[in-house]
Design a protein around this motif. Structure first.
Motif, short mmCIF file in Angstrom:
data_model
loop_
_atom_site.label_atom_id
_atom_site.label_comp_id
_atom_site.label_asym_id
_atom_site.label_seq_id
_atom_site.Cartn_x
_atom_site.Cartn_y
_atom_site.Cartn_z
N MET A 133 0.84 -1.20 0.00
CA MET A 133 0.00 0.00 0.00
C MET A 133 0.88 1.25 0.00
SD MET A 133 -3.05 0.98 2.67
CE MET A 133 -4.02 2.45 2.45
N SER A 134 0.50 2.25 -0.80
CA SER A 134 1.30 3.47 -0.92
C SER A 134 1.29 4.26 0.38
CB SER A 134 0.76 4.34 -2.06
OG SER A 134 0.88 3.68 -3.29
N LYS A 135 2.43 4.87 0.68
CA LYS A 135 2.55 5.67 1.88
C LYS A 135 2.24 7.13 1.58
CE LYS A 135 6.09 7.52 4.97
NZ LYS A 135 7.54 7.67 5.16
N GLU A 136 1.42 7.74 2.44
CA GLU A 136 1.12 9.16 2.27
C GLU A 136 2.35 9.99 2.60
OE1 GLU A 136 -1.32 12.38 4.80
OE2 GLU A 136 -2.57 10.72 4.08
N LEU A 137 2.69 10.94 1.71
CA LEU A 137 3.86 11.79 1.91
C LEU A 137 3.48 13.23 2.23
CD1 LEU A 137 6.97 11.96 1.85
CD2 LEU A 137 6.79 12.51 -0.59
N ILE A 138 2.51 13.77 1.49
CA ILE A 138 2.09 15.17 1.67
C ILE A 138 0.59 15.20 1.89
CG2 ILE A 138 1.87 17.43 0.55
CD1 ILE A 138 4.41 16.78 -1.01
N ARG A 139 0.15 16.02 2.83
CA ARG A 139 -1.28 16.26 3.01
C ARG A 139 -1.53 17.76 3.08
NH1 ARG A 139 -6.14 13.83 4.26
NH2 ARG A 139 -5.14 11.77 4.25
N LEU A 140 -2.45 18.22 2.24
CA LEU A 140 -2.92 19.60 2.28
C LEU A 140 -4.27 19.60 2.98
CD1 LEU A 140 -2.07 20.60 -1.41
CD2 LEU A 140 -0.58 20.63 0.60
N ARG A 141 -4.36 20.35 4.08
CA ARG A 141 -5.54 20.27 4.92
C ARG A 141 -6.24 21.63 5.00
NH1 ARG A 141 -4.08 17.42 10.30
NH2 ARG A 141 -3.17 19.45 10.82
N ASP A 142 -7.40 21.70 4.35
CA ASP A 142 -8.29 22.87 4.46
C ASP A 142 -7.58 24.17 4.06
OD1 ASP A 142 -10.94 23.51 4.93
OD2 ASP A 142 -10.54 24.24 6.95
N LEU A 143 -6.86 24.13 2.94
CA LEU A 143 -6.11 25.31 2.50
C LEU A 143 -7.03 26.37 1.91
CD1 LEU A 143 -2.93 23.98 0.64
CD2 LEU A 143 -3.17 24.66 3.03
N CYS A 144 -6.83 27.59 2.34
CA CYS A 144 -7.51 28.75 1.77
C CYS A 144 -6.45 29.78 1.38
CB CYS A 144 -8.49 29.38 2.75
SG CYS A 144 -9.95 28.37 3.07
N MET A 145 -6.70 30.47 0.26
CA MET A 145 -5.77 31.49 -0.21
C MET A 145 -6.56 32.52 -1.00
SD MET A 145 -2.51 32.13 -0.09
CE MET A 145 -1.20 33.02 -0.90
N ALA A 146 -6.22 33.78 -0.82
CA ALA A 146 -6.90 34.85 -1.54
C ALA A 146 -5.88 35.90 -1.97
CB ALA A 146 -7.98 35.49 -0.67
N TYR A 147 -6.13 36.48 -3.14
CA TYR A 147 -5.34 37.62 -3.62
C TYR A 147 -6.30 38.77 -3.88
CZ TYR A 147 -1.59 34.23 -4.54
OH TYR A 147 -0.63 33.25 -4.42
N ASP A 148 -6.03 39.92 -3.25
CA ASP A 148 -6.89 41.10 -3.43
C ASP A 148 -8.36 40.75 -3.16
OD1 ASP A 148 -4.67 42.63 -4.16
OD2 ASP A 148 -4.88 42.03 -6.25
#
Length: 388
Positions: free
Chosen positions: A1-16
């Motif tokens: 089974m593949s191993k998790e390396l990166i997790r992005l959790r509930d990312l929010c980003m705004a410009y202007d």
């Protein structure tokens, strides 16, 4: 089974004050070739920059091997990046371009752990030559960048990023500056390199063919949100909504009604299909790929229409057929002239049914391919349609 390396959790980003990422959640496995795919402005490059540490999310977390790395600067992450502009040093040869990062590295001095020293020259040479082997440029080490083709420069940029042995390589539309044939060659080359070095590649593109050719996993994005995650086969054959169906390949997307499991209605006709799990008489979107449509004599057709446009593409014809004002695209090796009345047949496995979504009604009409957009109001044509 593949191993998790990166997790992005509930990312929010705004410009202007404009939301670029909208509560994005994603995990990426070790040794996976994952592609972020979507139109300009969908948030894919912003996601890549956050993973690389070049941008900080307004909220949410970036986890690497289970450790939060939001505040870790780019040079301290086990991540390297290849951009569309290769930024090779013109005054350095291929060997020195690849070796540049290694020469900048500082390692503990074995004689005095409090002091930092440089990598031994022998190790630098060994690792650079190893990379030249990987990118199939052995023997090119003394050439300057100006003496290389675009594809060769691309490979040198990749080797320079890989020679430091990162766990993840980020690639931000790196093939965009290449011509079509070279781009196709490099797609295969990139996949080969990823498999050979055995690390995670995270690739950003708006080119569906690149995504389908190279990826283990495709993440389709729009308006800062993930629309679908899956293998290339899943994304192409089982799109979740009209946006994905339209963005990945060519699609005819028609309003339908799910009469019951495995039976869908379009244009007042009932078509056997393989889908189920919908409510009886539920309004749905129906996806039919152009290559899944057979042209037959009118009397044998499940539907009949009028050919309004024909384009020769070498291996096939792209034929636009008007069904009461809605234009379908059919890809076939059989030629049908403009103005011909034709019938079509679709096998059950050529029909894919989707839930209605915010994208319903926005895609699937190929009127822009046709010189004639007038709806069929010819009474005889209407009668022909009703009789078949």
């Amino acid at each position: 089974m593949s191993k998790e390396l990166i997790r992005l959790r509930d990312l929010c980003m705004a410009y202007d004050d404009e939301l670029v990422l909208d509560h994005l959640n994603l995990y990426i496995n070790d040794k996976e070739f994952l592609t972020l795919l979507g139109p300009s402005g969908c948030g894919k490059t912003t996601t890549l920059r956050i993973i690389g540490g070049f941008s900080a999310p307004a909220s949410g977390d970036v986890l690497f091997d289970g450790v939060r790395i939001n505040d870790v600067p780019p040079h301290q992450r086990q991540i390297n990046t290849v951009f569309q502009k290769y930024a090779l040093f013109p005054h350095l040869n291929v060997f020195e371009n690849i070796a540049f990062g290694l020469r900048m590295q500082k390692i503990p001095d074995p004689k005095n752990p409090k002091r930092k020293g440089k990598l031994p020259e022998e190790e630098i040479r060994e690792r650079v030559m190893e990379m030249l082997e990987v990118i199939s440029l052995k023997g090119f080490e003394h050439r300057k960048p100006e003496a290389l083709s675009g594809g060769q420069q691309q490979r040198v940029a990749i080797a320079r990023a890989l020679v430091n042995r990162p766990k993840v390589l980020l690639l931000d539309e790196p093939l965009g500056a290449l011509d079509l044939k070279l781009r196709k060659d490099m797609q295969i080359e990139l996949k080969r390199i990823q498999q050979q070095v055995g690390i995670t590649f995270i690739y950003v593109t708006h080119d569906q063919e690149e995504a389908l050719t190279m990826s283990d996993t495709i993440v389709v994005m729009d308006q800062g949100s993930i629309q679908q995650i899956g293998t290339p086969e899943d994304i192409y054959n089982e799109p979740k909504n009209a946006f994905v169906a339209d963005f990945i390949g060519e699609s005819n997307i028609i309003d339908g009604i799910m009469v019951r499991d495995k039976l869908v209605q379009m244009y007042g006709r009932q078509f056997p299909c393989l889908d189920g799990g919908f409510g009886e008489n539920e309004p749905v979107d129906v996806v039919i790929r152009p290559e899944d449509i057979d042209i037959v004599p009118v009397e044998q057709g499940q539907l009949t229409g009028t050919v309004t446009g024909v384009t020769f593409k070498g291996m096939q014809y792209d034929i636009i057929v008007d069904f009461r004002g809605f234009k379908w695209l059919i890809q076939t090796t059989d030629h049908s002239p403009v103005g011909a009345r034709i019938g079509i047949k679709i096998d059950p496995d050529g029909i894919h049914v989707m839930k209605k979504s915010q994208y319903s009604g926005m895609f699937g009409d190929y009127s822009s391919f046709s010189d004639a957009y007038d709806e069929l109001d010819d009474a005889e044509a209407e009668e022909d349609e009703d009789e078949t």
